[in-house]
Design a protein around this motif. Structure first.
Motif, PDB file in Angstrom:
ATOM      1  N   GLY A 174       0.763  -1.244   0.000  1.00 20.94           N
ATOM      2  CA  GLY A 174       0.000   0.000   0.000  1.00 20.94           C
ATOM      3  C   GLY A 174       0.793   1.292   0.000  1.00 20.94           C
ATOM      4  O   GLY A 174       0.198   2.375   0.037  1.00 20.94           O
ATOM      5  N   ALA A 175       2.118   1.218  -0.027  1.00 23.14           N
ATOM      6  CA  ALA A 175       2.897   2.464  -0.031  1.00 23.14           C
ATOM      7  C   ALA A 175       2.901   3.063  -1.440  1.00 23.14           C
ATOM      8  O   ALA A 175       2.823   2.345  -2.438  1.00 23.14           O
ATOM      9  CB  ALA A 175       4.327   2.207   0.437  1.00 23.14           C
ATOM     10  N   LYS A 176       3.007   4.395  -1.479  1.00 20.83           N
ATOM     11  CA  LYS A 176       3.085   5.085  -2.764  1.00 20.83           C
ATOM     12  C   LYS A 176       4.571   5.203  -3.125  1.00 20.83           C
ATOM     13  O   LYS A 176       5.320   5.894  -2.426  1.00 20.83           O
ATOM     14  CB  LYS A 176       2.451   6.468  -2.615  1.00 20.83           C
ATOM     15  N   VAL A 177       4.961   4.497  -4.172  1.00 20.18           N
ATOM     16  CA  VAL A 177       6.393   4.377  -4.436  1.00 20.18           C
ATOM     17  C   VAL A 177       6.721   4.536  -5.916  1.00 20.18           C
ATOM     18  O   VAL A 177       5.975   4.085  -6.789  1.00 20.18           O
ATOM     19  CB  VAL A 177       6.924   3.024  -3.855  1.00 20.18           C
ATOM     20  N   ALA A 178       7.817   5.227  -6.168  1.00 19.83           N
ATOM     21  CA  ALA A 178       8.315   5.346  -7.547  1.00 19.83           C
ATOM     22  C   ALA A 178       9.802   4.996  -7.557  1.00 19.83           C
ATOM     23  O   ALA A 178      10.504   5.214  -6.562  1.00 19.83           O
ATOM     24  CB  ALA A 178       8.113   6.754  -8.080  1.00 19.83           C
ATOM     25  N   LYS A 209       2.968  -4.358 -11.639  1.00 19.82           N
ATOM     26  CA  LYS A 209       1.612  -4.826 -11.310  1.00 19.82           C
ATOM     27  C   LYS A 209       1.256  -4.537  -9.847  1.00 19.82           C
ATOM     28  O   LYS A 209       0.087  -4.341  -9.510  1.00 19.82           O
ATOM     29  CB  LYS A 209       1.471  -6.318 -11.604  1.00 19.82           C
ATOM     30  N   ALA A 210       2.274  -4.519  -8.979  1.00 17.99           N
ATOM     31  CA  ALA A 210       2.009  -4.219  -7.559  1.00 17.99           C
ATOM     32  C   ALA A 210       1.759  -2.735  -7.341  1.00 17.99           C
ATOM     33  O   ALA A 210       1.314  -2.325  -6.272  1.00 17.99           O
ATOM     34  CB  ALA A 210       3.187  -4.692  -6.702  1.00 17.99           C
ATOM     35  N   GLY A 211       2.099  -1.909  -8.346  1.00 20.92           N
ATOM     36  CA  GLY A 211       1.825  -0.475  -8.214  1.00 20.92           C
ATOM     37  C   GLY A 211       3.042   0.434  -8.250  1.00 20.92           C
ATOM     38  O   GLY A 211       2.917   1.643  -8.058  1.00 20.92           O
ATOM     39  N   VAL A 212       4.213  -0.145  -8.481  1.00 24.73           N
ATOM     40  CA  VAL A 212       5.420   0.687  -8.568  1.00 24.73           C
ATOM     41  C   VAL A 212       5.390   1.481  -9.868  1.00 24.73           C
ATOM     42  O   VAL A 212       5.089   0.943 -10.930  1.00 24.73           O
ATOM     43  CB  VAL A 212       6.703  -0.192  -8.558  1.00 24.73           C
ATOM     44  N   ARG A 213       5.709   2.772  -9.778  1.00 25.86           N
ATOM     45  CA  ARG A 213       5.867   3.571 -10.993  1.00 25.86           C
ATOM     46  C   ARG A 213       7.355   3.664 -11.319  1.00 25.86           C
ATOM     47  O   ARG A 213       8.145   4.085 -10.485  1.00 25.86           O
ATOM     48  CB  ARG A 213       5.333   4.976 -10.784  1.00 25.86           C
ATOM     49  N   PHE A 214       7.696   3.242 -12.517  1.00 27.17           N
ATOM     50  CA  PHE A 214       9.094   3.332 -12.955  1.00 27.17           C
ATOM     51  C   PHE A 214       9.270   4.582 -13.800  1.00 27.17           C
ATOM     52  O   PHE A 214       8.497   4.815 -14.735  1.00 27.17           O
ATOM     53  CB  PHE A 214       9.464   2.128 -13.843  1.00 27.17           C
ATOM     54  N   PHE A 215      10.287   5.357 -13.485  1.00 29.84           N
ATOM     55  CA  PHE A 215      10.657   6.490 -14.340  1.00 29.84           C
ATOM     56  C   PHE A 215      12.089   6.259 -14.808  1.00 29.84           C
ATOM     57  O   PHE A 215      13.040   6.477 -14.046  1.00 29.84           O
ATOM     58  CB  PHE A 215      10.525   7.813 -13.577  1.00 29.84           C
ATOM     59  N   ASN A 216      12.222   5.757 -16.016  1.00 31.09           N
ATOM     60  CA  ASN A 216      13.580   5.548 -16.528  1.00 31.09           C
ATOM     61  C   ASN A 216      14.082   6.816 -17.214  1.00 31.09           C
ATOM     62  O   ASN A 216      13.317   7.750 -17.444  1.00 31.09           O
ATOM     63  CB  ASN A 216      13.651   4.317 -17.443  1.00 31.09           C
TER      64      ASN A 216
END
Ligand code: 48H
Ligand code: FE2
Length: 252
Positions: A47-51, A115-122
């Motif tokens: 549930g954490a908001k993570v990028a 899918k778990a909600g991680v946003r990747f910024f490459n």
């Protein structure tokens, strides 16, 4: 009718919406190597908001090439459950060692993290930390191509309750505190797989208020030995940081 400007609009809207939503995070992870991606997965799943900000075009850090380009990795018994958690296939070797495909490992961890909600910024490099009242308060970001070309363009800032330095051997994020005289980073020691694996996990911790280290960055911070192409310590390190941070976020 296919209108090019609509394709452009779709991309720009989708991307900027996610970037705007990521300006204030529970956890900003720097580096999409194994330890950072595993940390991101467990954080987002709970549930954490993570990028994750990754300076290269590709995610995966040092996984892809296995060892010397032989694209297989070794994982020990203690970390096998993390391969199982992600659904990565492996073959037993001997003495509690398992071999997995480096490509499957990198792609599966990345996919599960998304899918778990991680946003990747490459292609975004963290070039500094925000520090407020003696606590790390966020990351200072810039496009990798801007930094590569040496153009004088100021960065943007993302606020975060916690930052994880998952930048690997160089512990690049922790170095920003070194140059301000706030911490010391002795750098990793020579090869000793067994000790290195044990100490990677042990030294995965909050090294400065708001800043965690994982993976090889945890070794660099503590002068612990390197371990070569065994990746269990990286996975266990990412998971340990995630659970400690979840506890502090009240999600443990
Ligand atoms: C954004 C950045 C920045 C920045 C770097 O090196 P990694 O794979 O990191 P770990 O610690 O998760 O895994 C280490 C492992 O791959 C390894 O090298 C091992 C086990 N070695 C043992 C040995 O003996 O050699 O990934 C770090 C990632 C990379 O993708 C970098 O591009 C990225 O971090 N990165 N991203 N902003 N300032 N600095
Ligand atoms: Fe390495």
């Amino acid at each position: 009718m296919l209108r090019e400007m609509e394709i452009s609009r779709a991309i720009i809207e989708a991307y900027t919406e996610e970037l705007l939503e990521s300006l204030s995070l529970d956890v900003a992870i720097v580096g999409a190597g194994p330890s950072g991606m595993v940390a991101g997965y467990y954080l987002a799943k709970n549930g954490a908001k993570v990028a994750i900000f990754e300076k290269k075009l590709s995610i995966g850090g040092g996984i892809w090439g296995g060892a010397m380009g032989f694209n297989r990795i070794v994982v020990q018994e203690e970390a096998k459950e993390i391969l199982d958690e992600f659904g990565i296939t492996y073959k037993p070797f001997k003495n509690g060692l398992y071999v997995a495909d480096a490509i499957e490992t990198a792609t599966t961890i990345a996919s599960q993290a998304v899918k778990a909600g991680v946003r990747f910024f490459n292609m975004i490099e963290v070039e500094d930390l925000a520090l407020k009242d003696d606590r790390v308060a966020g990351v200072v970001i810039n496009w990798t191509p801007i930094l590569m070309t040496g153009l004088h363009v100021d960065p943007l800032t993302v606020e975060a309750k916690f930052v994880i330095d998952s930048t690997g051997h160089g512990a690049q994020i922790s170095q920003h505190l070194v140059k301000r005289g706030l911490i010391e980073v002795p750098g990793e020691g020579p090869m000793w797989a067994e000790k290195g694996e044990e100490l990677t996990v042990k030294h995965t911790r909050e090294i400065f208020p708001g800043l965690y280290v994982t993976g090889m960055a945890a070794n660099a911070i503590s002068g612990a030995p390197r371990m070569g192409p065994i990746f269990g310590g990286m996975f266990l390190s990412g998971r340990k940081a995630a659970f400690e941070i979840l506890e502090k976020l009240g999600r443990g």
